[in-house]
Scaffold this active site. Structure first.
Site, PDB file in Angstrom:
ATOM      1  N   ASP A 151       3.035  -4.379   7.929  1.00 20.54           N
ATOM      2  CA  ASP A 151       1.740  -3.715   7.773  1.00 20.54           C
ATOM      3  C   ASP A 151       0.674  -4.798   7.873  1.00 20.54           C
ATOM      4  OD1 ASP A 151      -0.620  -2.605   6.906  1.00 20.54           O
ATOM      5  OD2 ASP A 151       0.161  -1.847   5.009  1.00 20.54           O
TER       6      ASP A 151
ATOM      7  N   LYS B 261     -10.456  -1.481  10.168  1.00 15.36           N
ATOM      8  CA  LYS B 261     -10.390  -2.710   9.377  1.00 15.36           C
ATOM      9  C   LYS B 261     -10.612  -3.960  10.232  1.00 15.36           C
ATOM     10  CE  LYS B 261      -7.295  -0.663   5.921  1.00 15.36           C
ATOM     11  NZ  LYS B 261      -8.256  -0.450   4.836  1.00 15.36           N
TER      12      LYS B 261
ATOM     13  N   CYS C 153      -4.675   2.250  -3.765  1.00 17.94           N
ATOM     14  CA  CYS C 153      -3.472   2.781  -3.107  1.00 17.94           C
ATOM     15  C   CYS C 153      -2.282   1.847  -3.277  1.00 17.94           C
ATOM     16  CB  CYS C 153      -3.728   3.061  -1.630  1.00 17.94           C
ATOM     17  SG  CYS C 153      -4.944   4.340  -1.321  1.00 17.94           S
TER      18      CYS C 153
ATOM     19  N   GLN D 248      -4.585  -5.517   6.772  1.00 16.81           N
ATOM     20  CA  GLN D 248      -5.536  -6.437   6.149  1.00 16.81           C
ATOM     21  C   GLN D 248      -5.609  -7.786   6.860  1.00 16.81           C
ATOM     22  OE1 GLN D 248      -7.673  -5.634   3.967  1.00 16.81           O
ATOM     23  NE2 GLN D 248      -6.874  -3.629   3.401  1.00 16.81           N
TER      24      GLN D 248
ATOM     25  N   HIS E 296       0.860  -1.172   0.000  1.00 18.46           N
ATOM     26  CA  HIS E 296       0.000   0.000   0.000  1.00 18.46           C
ATOM     27  C   HIS E 296       0.903   1.230   0.000  1.00 18.46           C
ATOM     28  CE1 HIS E 296      -2.812   2.979   1.714  1.00 18.46           C
ATOM     29  NE2 HIS E 296      -3.813   2.155   1.465  1.00 18.46           N
TER      30      HIS E 296
END
Length: 421
Positions: free
Chosen positions: A215, A241, A379, A218, A138
């Site tokens: 990261d 999220k 993104c 998700q 991202h």
């Protein structure tokens, strides 16, 4: 939470058992029942999370840490209890700490800025150092590192995926050098649904002496990483999220790694003492939490984590994987549709391109049928450019989605192509 179902009874029992906890899903869009398939962008919030936040705002709202009155002390307790709950949720141990942020983007910026800005006279990153970022990222895990190399004089290296969008450990081995200081990676590519072998990749980078950054945005509503089992120095995630409030997030990491970070925000609780010419900074985590925090948001994030655990992580993971597999197979059976990362069995994301049709047109026609998806570059423009795909249509699933909604998606895409081609 007595609404939780027996997951063994039917494929959609989990979804049918929890949908009533998400009132937003009961509405109709353009006359059709809402099929909300944009969960990779933002998940919906259940009633227990809304209730926890409302309870704080109604009974305990006050600023934290410095007040001696009862409300301030209760608010402080709620904030710190939320921190402890979220640390347990991600498997943080005694050697970890959690810093509240406004989301994954701020958390990653905090790391990239904190390692490249001068602290105590010098920055961690120096000219000649190298930062490796995966090609799946991202923009929030790429652009901050681009800025970090400009500040520090370090060099940026990219671990590119293959033509199918997969990362390979042997490619990382070839990139690692004695000058590699940071390796940044996603737990799941938000544009394609690819789930890289992040455990092995993080371990390789750590063995080479690099600080590692994950990261996990998700991966927080399903397939939650266990931080204590990873060679991971920093992990970032967002509340919105994982069925929590927008504008909330966290950076959780090893204490020794967090200590390296120069603060991103100055003032408020992050100071220990101040004179007209200088200041001393507080200990972690306060040093990295300048300003009044989103206390109700922290409470909401902790309530969202509790909700996920009450439903059951393994049940959620299995349900979401089944939905993704159903969607990937159904879409791939449509002529002129190419599904990205069709093998990504652990993902909640299915992205696809249609020959000769722009994804915005597909998304618009799906919306007319009450089906919410996301279209564009998500993104992650460099990744989609690298794969030669351009923008895509993306459907993404959560615990409240159903196989009937998958069937509506597949049929809706087929009808859209009939109209548009």
């Amino acid at each position: 939470m007595h609404f939780l179902p027996d997951l063994a009874t039917a494929p959609d029992t989990l979804a049918s058992g929890v949908r009533s906890q998400f009132p937003v899903l009961a509405q109709r869009i353009h006359g059709a029942a809402l099929a909300y398939l944009d969960n990779a962008a933002t998940t919906q919030v259940p009633l227990p999370v809304l209730a926890a936040m409302r309870n704080f705002e109604v009974h305990d709202r006050a600023n934290i840490h410095r007040g001696v009155h009862a409300l301030s002390q209760r608010a402080t307790d709620a904030f710190e209890q939320a921190r402890s709950a979220l640390k347990r949720f991600v498997g943080a141990g005694a050697g970890h700490e959690l810093v509240f942020t406004s989301g994954t983007t701020e958390a990653l910026n905090l790391v990239a800025h904190g390692l490249s800005a001068a602290a105590a006279g010098s920055a961690f990153l120096q000219p000649g150092d190298e930062i490796i970022v995966s090609g799946l990222e991202h923009h929030a895990n790429l652009v901050p590192w681009q800025q970090a190399v400009r500040r520090s004089g370090a060099a940026l290296r990219v671990l590119l995926p293959d033509a199918q969008g997969r990362l390979h450990p042997e490619d990382l081995v070839r990139l690692l050098t004695p000058r590699t200081r940071v390796f940044a990676l996603t737990a799941c590519a938000n544009a394609t649904g690819e789930r890289p072998p992040f455990e092995a990749l993080l371990a390789l980078a750590a063995q080479a002496g690099a600080l590692t950054v994950l990261d996990a945005a998700q991966a927080m509503a399903h397939a939650v990483p266990n931080l204590s089992a990873l060679a991971c120095d920093f992990m970032a995630f967002s509340g919105h999220k994982m069925h929590g409030p927008m504008g909330t997030g966290a950076l959780v990491g090893r204490l020794a790694a967090l200590e390296r970070l120069a603060p991103l925000r100055y003032g408020g609780d992050m100071v220990d003492w101040v004179s007209y010419t200088d200041a001393g900074f507080a200990a972690l985590p306060s040093r990295l939490e300048g300003g009044t925090p989103h206390v109700a948001g922290a409470v909401g994030m902790a309530a969202a984590a509790a909700f996920i655990d009450a439903v059951g992580r393994s049940g959620i993971d299995a349900h979401v994987a089944a939905l993704r597999a159903h969607a990937a197979a159904g879409l791939a059976a449509i002529d002129d549709i190419t599904v990205l990362s069709p093998w990504a069995a652990e993902s909640a994301i299915v992205s696809f391109v249609a020959r000769g049709v722009h994804p915005h047109d597909i998304g618009t026609l799906l919306d007319e049928q009450g089906i919410a998806v996301r279209t564009g570059h998500h993104c992650a423009q460099p990744l989609l450019d690298h794969l030669g795909l351009g923008p895509t249509t993306r459907a993404s699933f959560a615990l409240y989605n159903t196989h009937d909604e998958v069937e509506r998606l597949v049929a809706g895409v087929a009808r859209a192509l009939e109209v548009l081609q």
